[in-house]
Design an enzyme around this catalytic site. Structure first.
Site, PDB file in Angstrom:
ATOM      1  N   PHE A  25       0.843  -1.197   0.000  1.00  0.00           N
ATOM      2  CA  PHE A  25       0.000   0.000   0.000  1.00  0.00           C
ATOM      3  C   PHE A  25       0.880   1.250   0.000  1.00  0.00           C
ATOM      4  CE2 PHE A  25      -2.955   3.124   1.831  1.00  0.00           C
ATOM      5  CZ  PHE A  25      -4.020   2.936   0.976  1.00  0.00           C
ATOM      6  N   ASP A  85       1.803  -5.248   8.475  1.00  0.00           N
ATOM      7  CA  ASP A  85       0.636  -4.398   8.295  1.00  0.00           C
ATOM      8  C   ASP A  85      -0.584  -5.322   8.278  1.00  0.00           C
ATOM      9  OD1 ASP A  85      -1.529  -2.990   7.191  1.00  0.00           O
ATOM     10  OD2 ASP A  85      -0.232  -1.697   6.001  1.00  0.00           O
ATOM     11  N   TYR A 114     -11.014   0.823  10.714  1.00  0.00           N
ATOM     12  CA  TYR A 114     -12.220   1.261  10.017  1.00  0.00           C
ATOM     13  C   TYR A 114     -12.664   0.298   8.921  1.00  0.00           C
ATOM     14  CZ  TYR A 114      -8.335   3.380   7.403  1.00  0.00           C
ATOM     15  OH  TYR A 114      -7.149   3.599   6.762  1.00  0.00           O
ATOM     16  N   LYS A 115     -11.943  -0.791   8.711  1.00  0.00           N
ATOM     17  CA  LYS A 115     -12.349  -1.773   7.706  1.00  0.00           C
ATOM     18  C   LYS A 115     -13.223  -2.833   8.383  1.00  0.00           C
ATOM     19  CE  LYS A 115      -8.001  -1.043   5.155  1.00  0.00           C
ATOM     20  NZ  LYS A 115      -8.522  -0.152   4.104  1.00  0.00           N
ATOM     21  N   ARG A 133     -12.154  -4.074  -6.635  1.00  0.00           N
ATOM     22  CA  ARG A 133     -12.099  -4.983  -5.496  1.00  0.00           C
ATOM     23  C   ARG A 133     -13.512  -5.258  -4.987  1.00  0.00           C
ATOM     24  NH1 ARG A 133      -7.874  -2.737  -1.129  1.00  0.00           N
ATOM     25  NH2 ARG A 133      -9.541  -1.215  -0.955  1.00  0.00           N
TER      26      ARG A 133
END
Length: 430
Positions: free
Chosen positions: A142, A219, A244-245, A398
Site C-alpha cells: 500500500f 501491516d 475502520y475496515k 475490489r
C-alpha cells in the site's frame, strides 16, 4: 491468477441467484447482518474491506457516552477510564490477532503508527548493528507503507531493497528469503495484499526475517477482524493495523499498534509527547519515556473515536473470529462463482475480465479483485446505481466482503450488476 475453478460454492440449478438464497438461509451468522445500518440508496455494498458499515446501535451508544461518560463524569473520566482506554481496548483487539495482554494499543492513524514503529525498529538496529542499513518491502505494498519507508530511509541514510510482487498474488516466502541478509534491519510487509487479497505466510516469513537478524513489522489492515492471526506464536516483533475496515470503527478511526513485550524496553519511538512519558502528570523539564507500552503513545488518546470500535469488538467477541473467517471463505467462494456466471465468461477472447486474486484456500483473504480496462468507467456507473465496489488503478475492482454485515444475496446483486454494466459499456463502444 485464477480464471477457472469457482471453488466450493458451485451454482445450483437456478444459477448463483438460487445458490445465494440457499446460502443465506443456511448462514449461522445471518441474523447479525441486521445489526448494521443499511440506509440510503445502497443496494449492494462490496467495499467493506475499505470502510465497514456502522452498527445500528451507535446513535444510542454515542448518546450514552455523551450523557454519562463525557457529560456526567467530565474531567474525572480521564482518571476513571480514559487514560487506560488505549490499552484496555488494545488488549481486546490484541486477542483477535493472537497477542497476549500488554502488547497492543490504540493510537494514532495507521500512517503515524507505521512511522513510529519503522523508525523505532531501524534506530535500534543501527545502534546495535551499524551495518544493517537496508529496509525490505515489496513494490506493490500500500502506498502509505512504501512512502513511510522511503521517508525513513532518507532520514537515516538507509537503502531500500524492493521485492517485486506479482499484483495478482503477493509476496512469497522464497522472495523474502532471497531479499534478506546481513544488511537487513527491518522487513515490512502486508499480511493481506491490498490489491489481490493474497494472504502472506506470516509465521514462515517472520522466521526468515529473524534468521537473517532482521526485525519483522506486519501491516494487518486487511486481516484484523476477519482472519485469525497468531502474532505471539509466530514471534512477530511489530504490527500495525487500521480499525475502520473489518473492525467498523468509522471513517478516520484510530489505528492499533503491537509491540512484542521483549522489545518494549529496547525500542524508542520518535514522536515524544506527554502521554508517552514515564510520569504523564509529572510535567518534567525533559522527556523520560515510559519503559512499557505507554512509551509508544504520543498525544491525548482519541477517546470519542473509539466508541464505534468498542461496539464492534463486542460483536466480534460474541461471534468469534473463527466463525467470521468461515463465512469469509464462503463469501469469497460464492463471489468467485458469481463472477464466473455474470462477468468472467462474457466477452470475446482478449476482452474478458480476469480474476486477479489467489485461488480458494489459505492464501485468499476476504476480498477479490477482478480486472478489465473499462473498470474505471464501469465502477463509476455502478456507484450511481448504489452498487459500491472499490476501484483500484489501473484497472481493478475490489469486491470486499465483510462477513458480519454482508449477505450472499447482496453479493449476487452487485456482481450481476457489474456484469450488466460491462456489457453496456461494450455496447456503447461498438
Amino acid at each position: 491468477m485464477t480464471t477457472a475453478d469457482p471453488g466450493a460454492a458451485a451454482p445450483a440449478d437456478g444459477g448463483t441467484a438460487a445458490l445465494a438464497a440457499q446460502l443465506d438461509a443456511a448462514d449461522p451468522l445471518a441474523a447479525h447482518t441486521s445489526a448494521f445500518v443499511r440506509g440510503g440508496d445502497v443496494v449492494s455494498y462490496l467495499d467493506g474491506n475499505s470502510l465497514g458499515r456502522p452498527l445500528a446501535s451507535l446513535p444510542e451508544r454515542f448518546a450514552g457516552f455523551v450523557e454519562r461518560d463525557w457529560g456526567g463524569r467530565l474531567i474525572r473520566a480521564w482518571d476513571e477510564q480514559w487514560m487506560e482506554r488505549p490499552f484496555a481496548l488494545g488488549d481486546r483487539l490484541g486477542a483477535l490477532v493472537g497477542a497476549a495482554a500488554g502488547q497492543a494499543f490504540i493510537g494514532d492513524s495507521t500512517t503515524v503508527l507505521l512511522y513510529k514503529l519503522v523508525r523505532a525498529a531501524v534506530d535500534a538496529q543501527l545502534a546495535a548493528h551499524p551495518a544493517r542499513t537496508e529496509i525490505v518491502i515489496d513494490d506493490d505494498n500500500f502506498p502509505t507503507d512504501r512512502f513511510i519507508v522511503e521517508g525513513v530511509a532518507a532520514e537515516r541514510g538507509m537503502t531500500i531493497r524492493w521485492i517485486e510482487a506479482d499484483p495478482a498474488s503477493g509476496v512469497t516466502l522464497e522472495q523474502v528469503q532471497e531479499a534478506v541478509g546481513e544488511r537487513t534491519a527491518l522487513v515490512l510487509l502486508s499480511h493481506v495484499a491490498y490489491r489481490s487479497g493474497y494472504v502472506a505466510d506470516l509465521p514462515a516469513i517472520t522466521a526468515a526475517a529473524h534468521e537473517a537478524g532482521a526485525l519483522m513489522l506486519w501491516d494487518l489492515c486487511h486481516s484484523a477482524g476477519v482472519i485469525p492471526t497468531e502474532l505471539d506464536a509466530a514471534g512477530v516483533d511489530l504490527a500495525v493495523g487500521c480499525t475502520y475496515k473489518y473492525l467498523n470503527g468509522g471513517p478516520g478511526s484510530p489505528a492499533f499498534g503491537y509491540v512484542a513485550q521483549r522489545l518494549q524496553g529496547e525500542l524508542a519511538q520518535p514522536i515524544q509527547g506527554w502521554m508517552g512519558a514515564a510520569d504523564v502528570f509529572g510535567m518534567e523539564r525533559h522527556y523520560r519515556a515510559a519503559g512499557d507500552l505507554r512509551g509508544f503513545l504520543s498525544g491525548t488518546p482519541p477517546v470519542l473515536a473509539t466508541v464505534a470500535l468498542e461496539a464492534m469488538l463486542e460483536l466480534i467477541e460474541q461471534v468469534g473470529i473463527a466463525a467470521i473467517r468461515e463465512k469469509s471463505i464462503a463469501l469469497t467462494g460464492f463471489a468467485e462463482a458469481a463472477l464466473h456466471e455474470h462477468v468472467l465468461s462474457h466477452g470475446e477472447d482478449g476482452d474478458r475480465a480476469v480474476l486477479a486474486s489467489p485461488p480458494a484456500g489459505p492464501h485468499r483473504g476476504s476480498h477479490l479483485t477482478v480486472t478489465h480496462p473499462s473498470f474505471s468507467a464501469v465502477n463509476a456507473a455502478l456507484w450511481q446505481q448504489g452498487v459500491l465496489g472499490d476501484f483500484r488503478a489501473p484497472d481493478g475492482i475490489r469486491i470486499g466482503l465483510s462477513p458480519l454485515s454482508t449477505t450472499f444475496a447482496e453479493v449476487e446483486l452487485g456482481i450481476a450488476a457489474l456484469g450488466e454494466a460491462m456489457r453496456a459499456a461494450r455496447r456503447r463502444a461498438s
